[in-house]
Design a protein around this motif. Structure first.
Motif, PDB file in Angstrom:
ATOM      1  N   LEU A   1       0.930  -1.232  -0.044  1.00 39.04           N
ATOM      2  CA  LEU A   1      -0.131   0.025   0.032  1.00 39.04           C
ATOM      3  C   LEU A   1       0.708   1.305   0.076  1.00 39.04           C
ATOM      4  O   LEU A   1       0.418   2.236  -0.665  1.00 39.04           O
ATOM      5  CB  LEU A   1      -0.938   0.031   1.460  1.00 39.04           C
ATOM      6  CG  LEU A   1      -1.987  -1.181   1.307  1.00 39.04           C
ATOM      7  CD1 LEU A   1      -2.896  -0.929   2.528  1.00 39.04           C
ATOM      8  CD2 LEU A   1      -2.938  -0.919  -0.107  1.00 39.04           C
TER       9      LEU A   1
ATOM     10  N   CYS B   1      -5.427   2.569   4.185  1.00 38.56           N
ATOM     11  CA  CYS B   1      -5.404   3.090   2.881  1.00 38.56           C
ATOM     12  C   CYS B   1      -6.169   4.573   2.656  1.00 38.56           C
ATOM     13  O   CYS B   1      -5.882   5.396   2.086  1.00 38.56           O
ATOM     14  CB  CYS B   1      -6.659   2.144   2.229  1.00 38.56           C
ATOM     15  SG  CYS B   1      -5.993   0.804   1.305  1.00 38.56           S
TER      16      CYS B   1
ATOM     17  N   VAL C   1      -8.332   1.277  -4.443  1.00 39.14           N
ATOM     18  CA  VAL C   1      -8.141  -0.147  -3.780  1.00 39.14           C
ATOM     19  C   VAL C   1      -9.327  -0.707  -3.447  1.00 39.14           C
ATOM     20  O   VAL C   1     -10.276  -0.230  -2.981  1.00 39.14           O
ATOM     21  CB  VAL C   1      -7.296  -0.037  -2.521  1.00 39.14           C
ATOM     22  CG1 VAL C   1      -7.180  -1.448  -1.894  1.00 39.14           C
ATOM     23  CG2 VAL C   1      -5.774   0.643  -2.763  1.00 39.14           C
TER      24      VAL C   1
END
Length: 401
Positions: free
Chosen positions: A227, A258, A267
């Motif tokens: 990420l 996120c 995502v």
């Protein structure tokens, strides 16, 4: 069933390489090496292969106390049940898989007098799992168990070198390499091409490339690294969508990360999926960011699907990717290097196509089920020659664990 020649032991049948490996061996070798497969319970939130294994005709004995976690009381109960089962069944071979089952299963095999004891390392817990003190204790136990094991097996050349040279588990001649074997035909690009549009529609993407990551959401897989690398890719102005396939205890933290990184719109968390052929068909790149691996199933499946891959250079990954010939390798924990590798693939469709074509051409022969069954049949033939199963039926005696 015929008199079992093999009792195969694994801590849990969660979806992943070790469980698939044991399923294929138990089912595929039943003609020459009738097998009882012993397993425990999966952890909360994990997908379970138990029903699929039973549906293939494998005789499965479930010992609930045989789980992944260390618990002195439950481990003692599991050990007693394993000894009782082995004394009753009297197999020629006990073959254990993964750390917990390898410890309890081999001790039980010694206590029950089983003549041939085999253990397969699908990875190891000597790095990245426990404190230094506990790791030293585990290493001492493993070295002792190795002396009581007829043959040790690992799933990659790199891991074999690591176990022999770095961790000194056993002398090199005692360690054999038997790579994973998987059912890969369904991932072939010619068979999955028609699935691409449907998967991309589900993700709500247009022309932008899709990166997929497939695996348990647990610390050792280090999705947080991926990420953070994805945030760097976004900051570079590159369009993409990241599809996270899998479940596990890290999901809430990863969703929060996120949000902090500003990636919510890029995502998608898809949970556990059975339609991985669709997932790979819809992806352009498959990524892996683990801190440690044995032989990662997701990378093998991605190669078979003709997808470009990028991975941290850990465990058996380098062997799967032939040192970088079949995909890009980056140092473990290096988010900048991972971001750069992702950008390289995202910006170069021709390179993605070249890597994907190489992988699809090689994966079935190197990692197919037929090769796995041939390798293990030869291994067993050498360890227990002339000792294959008699014909008498012992099913009733196996039902009480």
């Amino acid at each position: 069933m015929s008199q079992p020649t093999v009792v195969r032991i694994i801590a849990r049948l969660n979806i992943g390489g070790p469980a698939l490996h044991t399923m294929h061996l138990s089912h595929g070798l039943a003609d020459s090496y009738p097998t009882v497969l012993v397993t425990g319970a999966v952890d909360e939130g994990e997908a379970d292969l138990f029903d699929e294994v039973v549906a293939r005709g494998v005789h499965v004995v479930r010992i609930p106390e045989l789980g992944r976690r260390i618990s002195p009381w439950q481990d003692g109960v599991a050990l007693a049940k394993l000894v009782r089962l082995l004394v009753r069944v009297r197999p020629r071979i006990v073959h254990t898989h993964t750390a917990k089952a390898g410890t309890l299963g081999r001790i039980a095999a010694v206590l029950a007098g089983v003549p041939v004891r085999v253990h397969t390392y699908h990875g190891h817990v000597f790095q990245g799992y426990f404190s230094p003190v506990l790791t030293r204790v585990i290493l001492a136990i493993e070295r002792t168990l190795a002396r009581a094991t007829t043959t040790l097996v690992t799933v990659s050349e790199g891991q074999a070198r690591e176990l022999v040279d770095e961790f000194r588990i056993c002398p090199a001649p005692k360690m054999k390499v038997v790579p994973l074997g998987l059912e890969l035909d369904g991932f072939a690009p010619a068979r999955s091409a028609g699935l691409r549009d449907g998967m991309r529609a589900e993700l709500g993407v247009g022309a932008e490339p899709v990166i997929a990551v497939v695996g348990r959401l647990v610390p050792i897989k280090d999705h947080a690294l991926l990420l953070r690398a994805a945030a760097r890719v976004a900051a570079a102005g590159q369009e993409f969508r990241l599809a996270v396939v899998g479940g596990g205890p890290e999901e809430p933290a990863l969703r929060a990360l996120c949000a902090r990184l500003g990636l919510e719109g890029r995502v998608s968390f898809l949970g556990w999926r059975r339609d991985l052929d669709r997932v790979y068909a819809g992806a352009d790149i498959v990524a892996l960011s683990s801190r440690n691996e044995g032989t990662p199933v997701a990378l093998i499946e991605a190669l078979a699907a003709g997808r470009a891959v990028v991975s941290t250079d850990v465990g058996g990954v380098r062997d799967v990717l032939r040192g970088g010939e079949l995909g890009l390798l980056v140092p473990s924990g290096d988010e900048a290097a991972l971001a750069d590798a992702l950008l390289t693939l995202l910006r170069d469709p021709a390179l993605r196509e070249t890597l994907g074509r190489r992988g699809a051409a090689e994966a079935p022969a190197r990692f197919g089920v037929a090769r796995l069954l041939g390798d293990v049949r030869r291994l067993y033939d050498g360890l227990a020659p002339g000792k294959r199963a008699a014909s008498r039926n012992l099913t009733p005696s196996l039902t009480d664990s």
